[in-house]
Design an enzyme around this catalytic site. Sequence first.
Site, mmCIF file in Angstrom:
data_model
loop_
_atom_site.group_PDB
_atom_site.id
_atom_site.type_symbol
_atom_site.label_atom_id
_atom_site.label_comp_id
_atom_site.label_asym_id
_atom_site.label_seq_id
_atom_site.Cartn_x
_atom_site.Cartn_y
_atom_site.Cartn_z
ATOM 1 N N ARG A 155 -3.205 -10.506 4.891
ATOM 2 C CA ARG A 155 -3.614 -10.567 3.578
ATOM 3 C C ARG A 155 -2.557 -9.786 2.524
ATOM 4 N NH1 ARG A 155 -6.480 -7.003 0.233
ATOM 5 N NH2 ARG A 155 -8.042 -8.083 -1.272
ATOM 6 N N LYS A 157 0.798 -1.197 0.013
ATOM 7 C CA LYS A 157 0.065 -0.072 0.044
ATOM 8 C C LYS A 157 0.775 1.327 0.028
ATOM 9 C CE LYS A 157 -4.294 -1.844 1.715
ATOM 10 N NZ LYS A 157 -5.488 -1.683 2.411
#
Length: 362
Positions: A342, A307
Amino acid sequence: MKRGGRNAASFRLRRADEMTYARLIEPLGLVYGNIAQEAIKQGDALPLCGGPVAFTFVRLIEGYQTVGLMPVQKLPQDWAPELERITRSVPPVGLPKGAQIMGILNITPDSFSDGGELASIDQAVLKAHEMVRSGATMLDIGGESTRPGSATVTPEEEWKRIGPVLAALKAELPNVAISVDTRNSYVMQHALAAGAHIINDVTALAYDEAALPLLAAQNCGVVLMHMRGTPQTMAQHAVYEDVSIDVVRELAQRIEIAVQGGIARHRIMIDPGFGFAKNFEQNKELLQHILLLANLGCRVVFGVSRKRMIGNLTGETTPHLRDAGTQAASFPAMALGGVILRVHDVKGMMQAVNVWRAIFQN
């Protein structure tokens, strides 16, 4: 069915006298392995989420105020209910115990890191096999990008992308848990009928009014993620009194709504939603206080993979080169019982988890 009408409001806190989880405990002073077990026996530490990690210190929070910072032996008796929440084991949700890795399969042309890479069923299945060989015990399939500013797709188009891949995975990897990342009840219904085990909703069932009653009638795992607004509007909702405290309390409200709607608490997992209605400084603060999530008593799905916050912290502008930063950012969450990591890079994350276990669980 109604979609998109209530999401922003659903993640706003009630006024103080109605606040869910007005009292929170932040576990501090972590100890590991054999030392943790000995410290628990001596009364100097308590198990975090059932162990094996233990904590020796606590920060007590009422409202938004720190009202105590003390060793666990001095914790006041009237905080026993809050202490129970952070020490008991989290429900396994039908999944293997301990930290697990969830591999990300984006069947989308526009995801921020890997959009368009899995353009065919064969490519997706090949990638899934690689992830499972590398250590993934579950796979998360997404057919709609939820990156900031992403375009919406119809539920029918979303299922058109996901359905054939899900069918192929069920045939070739029947023992692997399949999660479907969707906010649409249409996709949820079709995915569960096709054999999906988990529904992962970035809106915590606030987007589609049909989602909650649909899932209440099922027996699948349900991931409730924290987000305000929609992918198109969430940036304007990134205003918090204290982001780590607000995320915990707002997720607690969504858990309460899900339970009241008929979803058993032991089926629920939570995701703090890094990057969703949170700026860089808020993401960093949330990560620094990630153990506050223990107050919710649920298994945590932890998703920082590649991210922008990793790019901000490292200076790396290319998403697929952020895996080392992803692994480092994931370590704080390992103390939470049965965390589900994840990630895009399963092999690298599995290697990091094995090193962590060898050092901190012995």
